[in-house]
Design a protein around this motif. Structure first.
Motif, PDB file in Angstrom:
ATOM      1  N   TYR A   1      66.815  31.017 143.371  1.00 52.95           N
ATOM      2  CA  TYR A   1      66.613  31.112 145.077  1.00 52.95           C
ATOM      3  C   TYR A   1      65.164  31.323 145.240  1.00 52.95           C
ATOM      4  N   LEU A   2      64.164  31.625 144.642  1.00 52.09           N
ATOM      5  CA  LEU A   2      62.992  32.672 145.064  1.00 52.09           C
ATOM      6  C   LEU A   2      61.888  31.140 144.798  1.00 52.09           C
ATOM      7  N   GLY A   3      62.092  30.716 143.564  1.00 57.05           N
ATOM      8  CA  GLY A   3      61.789  29.283 143.690  1.00 57.05           C
ATOM      9  C   GLY A   3      61.461  27.880 144.859  1.00 57.05           C
ATOM     10  N   ASP A   4      62.818  28.307 145.079  1.00 64.48           N
ATOM     11  CA  ASP A   4      62.694  27.346 146.174  1.00 64.48           C
ATOM     12  C   ASP A   4      62.363  27.363 147.567  1.00 64.48           C
ATOM     13  N   ARG A   5      61.601  28.396 147.279  1.00 64.41           N
ATOM     14  CA  ARG A   5      61.521  28.755 148.814  1.00 64.41           C
ATOM     15  C   ARG A   5      60.077  29.646 148.891  1.00 64.41           C
ATOM     16  N   TYR A   6      59.291  30.350 147.140  1.00 61.08           N
ATOM     17  CA  TYR A   6      58.454  30.395 147.531  1.00 61.08           C
ATOM     18  C   TYR A   6      57.141  30.120 146.637  1.00 61.08           C
ATOM     19  N   SER A   7      56.137  30.772 146.405  1.00 63.24           N
ATOM     20  CA  SER A   7      55.014  30.110 145.880  1.00 63.24           C
ATOM     21  C   SER A   7      55.385  29.958 144.680  1.00 63.24           C
ATOM     22  N   ARG A   8      56.056  28.646 143.575  1.00 63.99           N
ATOM     23  CA  ARG A   8      55.860  28.879 142.351  1.00 63.99           C
ATOM     24  C   ARG A   8      55.154  29.610 141.395  1.00 63.99           C
ATOM     25  N   ARG A   9      53.919  28.961 141.201  1.00 63.77           N
ATOM     26  CA  ARG A   9      52.744  29.486 140.367  1.00 63.77           C
ATOM     27  C   ARG A   9      52.618  31.038 140.199  1.00 63.77           C
ATOM     28  N   LEU A  10      53.265  31.891 141.289  1.00 65.76           N
ATOM     29  CA  LEU A  10      52.628  32.879 141.323  1.00 65.76           C
ATOM     30  C   LEU A  10      54.144  33.671 140.650  1.00 65.76           C
ATOM     31  N   ILE A  11      55.339  32.926 141.072  1.00 62.27           N
ATOM     32  CA  ILE A  11      56.680  33.490 139.923  1.00 62.27           C
ATOM     33  C   ILE A  11      55.963  33.496 138.738  1.00 62.27           C
ATOM     34  N   MET A  12      55.818  32.352 138.212  1.00 61.86           N
ATOM     35  CA  MET A  12      56.035  31.793 136.917  1.00 61.86           C
ATOM     36  C   MET A  12      54.689  32.379 135.883  1.00 61.86           C
ATOM     37  N   ALA A  13      53.746  32.880 137.224  1.00 62.86           N
ATOM     38  CA  ALA A  13      52.454  34.218 136.220  1.00 62.86           C
ATOM     39  C   ALA A  13      52.897  35.227 136.228  1.00 62.86           C
ATOM     40  N   SER A  14      53.900  35.458 137.093  1.00 64.75           N
ATOM     41  CA  SER A  14      54.422  36.666 137.193  1.00 64.75           C
ATOM     42  C   SER A  14      55.124  37.179 135.720  1.00 64.75           C
ATOM     43  N   GLY A  15      56.285  36.732 135.875  1.00 68.43           N
ATOM     44  CA  GLY A  15      57.140  36.593 134.780  1.00 68.43           C
ATOM     45  C   GLY A  15      56.827  35.974 133.157  1.00 68.43           C
ATOM     46  N   VAL A  16      55.445  34.604 133.211  1.00 70.63           N
ATOM     47  CA  VAL A  16      54.754  34.576 131.571  1.00 70.63           C
ATOM     48  C   VAL A  16      54.262  36.130 131.136  1.00 70.63           C
ATOM     49  N   LEU A  17      53.524  36.673 132.277  1.00 70.38           N
ATOM     50  CA  LEU A  17      52.870  37.812 131.895  1.00 70.38           C
ATOM     51  C   LEU A  17      53.497  39.434 131.592  1.00 70.38           C
ATOM     52  N   LEU A  18      55.005  39.191 132.528  1.00 70.61           N
ATOM     53  CA  LEU A  18      56.094  40.158 132.034  1.00 70.61           C
ATOM     54  C   LEU A  18      56.456  39.779 130.451  1.00 70.61           C
ATOM     55  N   TRP A  19      56.289  38.373 130.309  1.00 70.58           N
ATOM     56  CA  TRP A  19      56.916  38.307 128.909  1.00 70.58           C
ATOM     57  C   TRP A  19      56.306  38.847 127.923  1.00 70.58           C
ATOM     58  N   SER A  20      55.157  38.173 127.987  1.00 69.83           N
ATOM     59  CA  SER A  20      54.174  38.817 126.833  1.00 69.83           C
ATOM     60  C   SER A  20      53.657  40.074 126.547  1.00 69.83           C
ATOM     61  N   LEU A  21      53.905  40.713 127.942  1.00 70.02           N
ATOM     62  CA  LEU A  21      53.385  42.293 127.937  1.00 70.02           C
ATOM     63  C   LEU A  21      55.114  42.826 127.091  1.00 70.02           C
TER      64      LEU A  21
ATOM     65  N   THR B   1      63.546  28.381 135.110  1.00 71.03           N
ATOM     66  CA  THR B   1      64.296  28.353 136.009  1.00 71.03           C
ATOM     67  C   THR B   1      63.517  27.516 137.098  1.00 71.03           C
ATOM     68  N   ILE B   2      62.352  27.314 136.926  1.00 75.09           N
ATOM     69  CA  ILE B   2      60.835  27.253 137.929  1.00 75.09           C
ATOM     70  C   ILE B   2      60.290  25.657 137.358  1.00 75.09           C
ATOM     71  N   ALA B   3      59.897  25.576 136.118  1.00 75.69           N
ATOM     72  CA  ALA B   3      59.145  25.177 135.648  1.00 75.69           C
ATOM     73  C   ALA B   3      59.534  23.555 135.603  1.00 75.69           C
ATOM     74  N   PRO B   4      60.858  23.417 135.100  1.00 77.09           N
ATOM     75  CA  PRO B   4      61.353  21.593 135.523  1.00 77.09           C
ATOM     76  C   PRO B   4      61.659  21.565 136.398  1.00 77.09           C
ATOM     77  N   THR B   5      61.696  22.200 137.468  1.00 72.93           N
ATOM     78  CA  THR B   5      61.410  21.486 139.354  1.00 72.93           C
ATOM     79  C   THR B   5      59.949  21.098 139.637  1.00 72.93           C
ATOM     80  N   ILE B   6      58.884  21.592 139.161  1.00 77.19           N
ATOM     81  CA  ILE B   6      57.418  21.248 139.026  1.00 77.19           C
ATOM     82  C   ILE B   6      57.293  19.899 138.345  1.00 77.19           C
ATOM     83  N   ILE B   7      57.788  19.369 137.268  1.00 77.80           N
ATOM     84  CA  ILE B   7      57.672  18.637 136.550  1.00 77.80           C
ATOM     85  C   ILE B   7      58.349  17.363 137.809  1.00 77.80           C
ATOM     86  N   SER B   8      59.353  17.702 138.230  1.00 77.54           N
ATOM     87  CA  SER B   8      59.846  16.632 139.113  1.00 77.54           C
ATOM     88  C   SER B   8      58.912  16.623 140.266  1.00 77.54           C
ATOM     89  N   ASP B   9      58.195  17.237 141.036  1.00 79.23           N
ATOM     90  CA  ASP B   9      57.917  17.559 142.057  1.00 79.23           C
ATOM     91  C   ASP B   9      56.165  16.547 141.713  1.00 79.23           C
TER      92      ASP B   9
END
Length: 425
Positions: free
Chosen positions: A9-29, A59-67
């Protein structure tokens, strides 16, 4: 799995870059912190948070490639992206086992990837470009309500059927990832000359096989699709179907040779996984060209939810439960004359009072349980065959929706220019 719809839902409406960065940071920590936990509850909690970070990214990375890319170039980029899954899994076996061996502590296996994760976060923030949704296709569609998105996705037969087929792929991949090294190790214990083999040795080799099969299978599927697509419009789901239907007997043969010849077993596992890996990039490509740009993140999230919930989230557990049940059936009181495939090992003469402690019982119970994965591959193959019946129609409808809205935008722009010209005159 549970958080994927939220990020869709968020990926279709808000900044995908910030969502991805936050997610990978959470993932790593959380991966890093989890390695320092001394109680099971806290360790489990942090491992669960790793999944939330992963959901934001996958959920978001493939959609960026498609764009960023269209048609064959998109297929190539998706192949490059998705081959990282089996290759990363293979590297996980290798790095994890080697770090545990070198340091004498399994925790160090979890302390390697966070370093790479932090680098990834910096690259996402400062290097990655977040294109306008539908940019590569000239689309100017606006997001609809989430309920409408889900309703339209459920009506999309190609998407639903390919998701069902991919769920079968996930089921098999999850079971093999969890039980594969253990099963091969148990088979080697029944062969002479392998008395000193360790599970770590088998895990290392299994990781190499998984990684190389990904390097071969994922790009191979993409190349076949690109070369045959112009002549056969429905070739994408057909390649997926053939991949699963060929992989099934190969993995079945591997399970039979596990206790007879390890080299043949490893070879069959390799080719079985190559054909299984044909699916990854193609399924992603199917999703992107049968779904309009403004609901692709939601579609990715829906596919992740279904494929994990009914696939790899439960397959390791189900295989284990069936295996434990079969151990009772294969005990001396139930099956006194069962022998190994080479006839040199008798359950009746070698089983102890506790069937779970016997190598032959452990092996055969797990072998029979893993036969189930071959059945799911066949079911998945039929799902993709049914997908082929609708793929051309659904692709055309998505392209029509994108082109239609683009034409409206162009007409509106043209009218605006004419009006402004008249006013200025």
């Amino acid at each position: 799995m549970i958080f994927a719809p939220l990020f869709g839902y968020l990926g279709d409406r808000y900044s995908r870059r910030l969502i991805m960065a936050s997610g990978v940071l959470l993932w790593s920590l959380t991966t890093f912190l989890g390695s320092f936990m001394h109680t099971y509850g806290w360790f489990l909690t942090l491992r669960a948070l790793v999944g939330i970070g992963e959901a934001s990214y996958s959920t978001i990375a493939p959609t960026i490639i498609s764009d960023l890319f269209v048609k064959d170039m998109r297929s190539k980029m998706l192949a490059l992206f998705y081959f990282a899954i089996p290759v990363g899994s293979g590297l996980g076996y290798i790095v994890g086992s080697e770090m545990a061996h070198v340091t004498g502590s399994w925790q160090w296996g979890l302390r390697v990837t966070p370093i790479i994760g932090v680098i990834a976060v910096l690259l996402v923030i400062f290097v990655m470009h977040d294109p306008v949704r539908g940019n590569s296709e000239g689309s100017h569609l606006r997001p609809t309500t989430w309920g409408n998105d889900l309703s339209e996705l459920c009506k999309n037969k190609s998407f639903m059927l390919s998701t069902a087929g991919f769920t079968c792929v996930s089921f098999v991949a999850g079971a093999l990832a969890w039980w594969g090294p253990t099963f091969v190790y148990q088979g080697l214990r029944l062969q002479q000359g392998y008395e000193d083999v360790t599970l770590n040795d088998v895990t290392y080799k299994f990781g190499i096989i998984t990684m190389v099969s990904g390097l071969v299978g994922v790009p191979l599927g993409s190349v076949l699709a690109q070369r045959l697509r112009t002549r056969f419009p429905r070739i994408d789901p057909l390649i997926c179907a053939v991949g699963l239907l060929v992989s099934s007997p190969l993995l079945f043969g591997a399970s039979l040779f596990a206790s007879v010849n390890c080299n043949v077993c490893y070879a069959l596992i390799f080719f079985g996984e190559v054909f299984l890996n044909l699916n990854w990039s193609i399924v992603a490509d199917i999703l992107l060209y049968v779904v309009i740009p403004t609901r692709r993140s939601t579609a990715e999230a829906f596919q992740i939810l279904i494929s994990h919930a009914l696939g790899d989230a439960g397959s390791p557990y189900l295989v284990g439960v069936i295996s434990e049940t079969l151990k009772v059936v294969l005990s001396p009181s139930h099956s006194p004359h069962v022998t190994s495939s080479n006839g040199s090992f008798s359950l009746a003469s070698n089983i102890t009072s506790d069937p779970t402690s016997d190598p032959a019982v452990d092996f055969y119970s797990l072998q029979y349980s893993l036969f189930m994965t071959c059945f799911f591959e066949v079911i998945g193959g039929f799902f993709f065959l049914f997908t082929a019946l609708y793929i051309s129609r659904d692709k055309y409808q998505a392209e029509k929706a994108i082109a239609g809205m683009s034409s409206v935008k162009k007409l509106q722009t043209l009218c605006g220019i004419i009006i402004l010209t008249c006013i200025s005159k």
